[in-house]
Design a protein around this motif. Structure first.
Motif, PDB file in Angstrom:
ATOM      1  N   LEU A  17       0.829  -1.209   0.000  1.00  0.00           N
ATOM      2  CA  LEU A  17       0.000   0.000   0.000  1.00  0.00           C
ATOM      3  C   LEU A  17       0.865   1.260   0.000  1.00  0.00           C
ATOM      4  O   LEU A  17       0.572   2.219  -0.711  1.00  0.00           O
ATOM      5  CB  LEU A  17      -0.948   0.002   1.200  1.00  0.00           C
ATOM      6  CG  LEU A  17      -2.107  -0.979   1.118  1.00  0.00           C
ATOM      7  CD1 LEU A  17      -2.859  -1.042   2.443  1.00  0.00           C
ATOM      8  CD2 LEU A  17      -3.061  -0.590  -0.005  1.00  0.00           C
ATOM      9  N   GLN A  20       2.252   1.966  -3.338  1.00  0.00           N
ATOM     10  CA  GLN A  20       1.229   2.462  -4.253  1.00  0.00           C
ATOM     11  C   GLN A  20       0.875   3.924  -3.972  1.00  0.00           C
ATOM     12  O   GLN A  20       0.014   4.480  -4.636  1.00  0.00           O
ATOM     13  CB  GLN A  20      -0.031   1.598  -4.156  1.00  0.00           C
ATOM     14  CG  GLN A  20       0.162   0.189  -4.645  1.00  0.00           C
ATOM     15  CD  GLN A  20      -1.057  -0.683  -4.359  1.00  0.00           C
ATOM     16  OE1 GLN A  20      -2.162  -0.186  -4.175  1.00  0.00           O
ATOM     17  NE2 GLN A  20      -0.855  -1.988  -4.325  1.00  0.00           N
ATOM     18  N   TYR A  22      -0.155   5.155  -0.908  1.00  0.00           N
ATOM     19  CA  TYR A  22      -1.069   5.344   0.217  1.00  0.00           C
ATOM     20  C   TYR A  22      -0.283   5.806   1.443  1.00  0.00           C
ATOM     21  O   TYR A  22       0.896   5.504   1.580  1.00  0.00           O
ATOM     22  CB  TYR A  22      -1.790   4.033   0.545  1.00  0.00           C
ATOM     23  CG  TYR A  22      -2.884   3.681  -0.416  1.00  0.00           C
ATOM     24  CD1 TYR A  22      -4.207   4.019  -0.149  1.00  0.00           C
ATOM     25  CD2 TYR A  22      -2.605   3.014  -1.606  1.00  0.00           C
ATOM     26  CE1 TYR A  22      -5.219   3.700  -1.035  1.00  0.00           C
ATOM     27  CE2 TYR A  22      -3.607   2.692  -2.504  1.00  0.00           C
ATOM     28  CZ  TYR A  22      -4.918   3.034  -2.207  1.00  0.00           C
ATOM     29  OH  TYR A  22      -5.912   2.716  -3.095  1.00  0.00           O
ATOM     30  N   THR A  23      -0.970   6.535   2.314  1.00  0.00           N
ATOM     31  CA  THR A  23      -0.382   6.953   3.578  1.00  0.00           C
ATOM     32  C   THR A  23      -1.315   6.546   4.709  1.00  0.00           C
ATOM     33  O   THR A  23      -2.525   6.438   4.526  1.00  0.00           O
ATOM     34  CB  THR A  23      -0.166   8.474   3.648  1.00  0.00           C
ATOM     35  OG1 THR A  23      -1.409   9.130   3.419  1.00  0.00           O
ATOM     36  CG2 THR A  23       0.853   8.934   2.630  1.00  0.00           C
ATOM     37  N   THR A  25      -3.506   7.182   7.691  1.00  0.00           N
ATOM     38  CA  THR A  25      -4.248   8.350   8.174  1.00  0.00           C
ATOM     39  C   THR A  25      -5.005   8.081   9.462  1.00  0.00           C
ATOM     40  O   THR A  25      -5.566   9.002  10.037  1.00  0.00           O
ATOM     41  CB  THR A  25      -5.241   8.839   7.112  1.00  0.00           C
ATOM     42  OG1 THR A  25      -6.129   7.777   6.783  1.00  0.00           O
ATOM     43  CG2 THR A  25      -4.514   9.326   5.874  1.00  0.00           C
ATOM     44  N   LYS A  37      -6.103   2.681   8.703  1.00  0.00           N
ATOM     45  CA  LYS A  37      -6.714   3.277   7.520  1.00  0.00           C
ATOM     46  C   LYS A  37      -5.631   3.920   6.661  1.00  0.00           C
ATOM     47  O   LYS A  37      -4.806   4.688   7.159  1.00  0.00           O
ATOM     48  CB  LYS A  37      -7.747   4.325   7.937  1.00  0.00           C
ATOM     49  CG  LYS A  37      -8.472   4.946   6.778  1.00  0.00           C
ATOM     50  CD  LYS A  37      -9.507   5.941   7.267  1.00  0.00           C
ATOM     51  CE  LYS A  37     -10.168   6.616   6.098  1.00  0.00           C
ATOM     52  NZ  LYS A  37     -11.083   7.676   6.548  1.00  0.00           N
ATOM     53  N   PHE A  38      -5.656   3.599   5.385  1.00  0.00           N
ATOM     54  CA  PHE A  38      -4.727   4.159   4.413  1.00  0.00           C
ATOM     55  C   PHE A  38      -5.531   4.961   3.406  1.00  0.00           C
ATOM     56  O   PHE A  38      -6.561   4.497   2.921  1.00  0.00           O
ATOM     57  CB  PHE A  38      -3.991   3.042   3.651  1.00  0.00           C
ATOM     58  CG  PHE A  38      -3.064   2.226   4.490  1.00  0.00           C
ATOM     59  CD1 PHE A  38      -1.715   2.536   4.557  1.00  0.00           C
ATOM     60  CD2 PHE A  38      -3.525   1.137   5.204  1.00  0.00           C
ATOM     61  CE1 PHE A  38      -0.850   1.774   5.317  1.00  0.00           C
ATOM     62  CE2 PHE A  38      -2.662   0.364   5.969  1.00  0.00           C
ATOM     63  CZ  PHE A  38      -1.326   0.682   6.026  1.00  0.00           C
ATOM     64  N   ASP A  39      -5.048   6.168   3.094  1.00  0.00           N
ATOM     65  CA  ASP A  39      -5.664   6.985   2.048  1.00  0.00           C
ATOM     66  C   ASP A  39      -4.666   7.172   0.930  1.00  0.00           C
ATOM     67  O   ASP A  39      -3.472   7.364   1.167  1.00  0.00           O
ATOM     68  CB  ASP A  39      -6.079   8.351   2.594  1.00  0.00           C
ATOM     69  CG  ASP A  39      -7.363   8.261   3.416  1.00  0.00           C
ATOM     70  OD1 ASP A  39      -8.143   7.322   3.195  1.00  0.00           O
ATOM     71  OD2 ASP A  39      -7.558   9.133   4.263  1.00  0.00           O
ATOM     72  N   GLY A  40      -5.191   7.132  -0.304  1.00  0.00           N
ATOM     73  CA  GLY A  40      -4.346   7.359  -1.473  1.00  0.00           C
ATOM     74  C   GLY A  40      -3.985   8.820  -1.587  1.00  0.00           C
ATOM     75  O   GLY A  40      -4.684   9.689  -1.087  1.00  0.00           O
ATOM     76  N   SER A  45      -9.062   8.837  -5.046  1.00  0.00           N
ATOM     77  CA  SER A  45      -8.609   7.488  -4.713  1.00  0.00           C
ATOM     78  C   SER A  45      -9.345   7.000  -3.470  1.00  0.00           C
ATOM     79  O   SER A  45      -9.725   7.779  -2.611  1.00  0.00           O
ATOM     80  CB  SER A  45      -7.096   7.448  -4.485  1.00  0.00           C
ATOM     81  OG  SER A  45      -6.757   8.249  -3.386  1.00  0.00           O
ATOM     82  N   SER A  47     -10.008   4.910   0.058  1.00  0.00           N
ATOM     83  CA  SER A  47      -9.251   4.567   1.255  1.00  0.00           C
ATOM     84  C   SER A  47      -9.332   3.054   1.455  1.00  0.00           C
ATOM     85  O   SER A  47     -10.268   2.404   1.019  1.00  0.00           O
ATOM     86  CB  SER A  47      -9.775   5.308   2.474  1.00  0.00           C
ATOM     87  OG  SER A  47     -11.092   4.935   2.740  1.00  0.00           O
TER      88      SER A  47
END
Length: 73
Positions: A17, A20, A22-23, A25, A37-40, A45, A47
């Protein structure tokens, strides 16, 4: 499956992830594990949420978050 294999699988999911774009959050510790939780980085994009069951994966993602915070300061 050994404990290390479980950790390695979760670490690979986290690394994929991040590669790609994502960070992390958000994180929520529950009795079942940690929901991360990862957000693009791009608008529109989706999550993604991972449920980390191993303590080593939770420590790994926490270390990444703190390492990212130290780069900002």
């Amino acid at each position: 499956m050994s404990a290390y294999d479980d950790f390695a699988k979760e670490k690979q999911e986290i690394d994929d992830l991040l590669l790609q774009g994502y960070t992390v959050t958000g994180m929520l510790e529950t009795l079942d594990g940690a929901k991360v939780k990862f957000d693009g980085g791009e608008p529109g994009s989706e999550s993604v949420e991972l449920l980390l069951l191993t303590a080593d994966a939770r420590k790994y993602v926490t270390t990444l978050v703190f390492a990212g915070l130290q780069k900002v300061e």
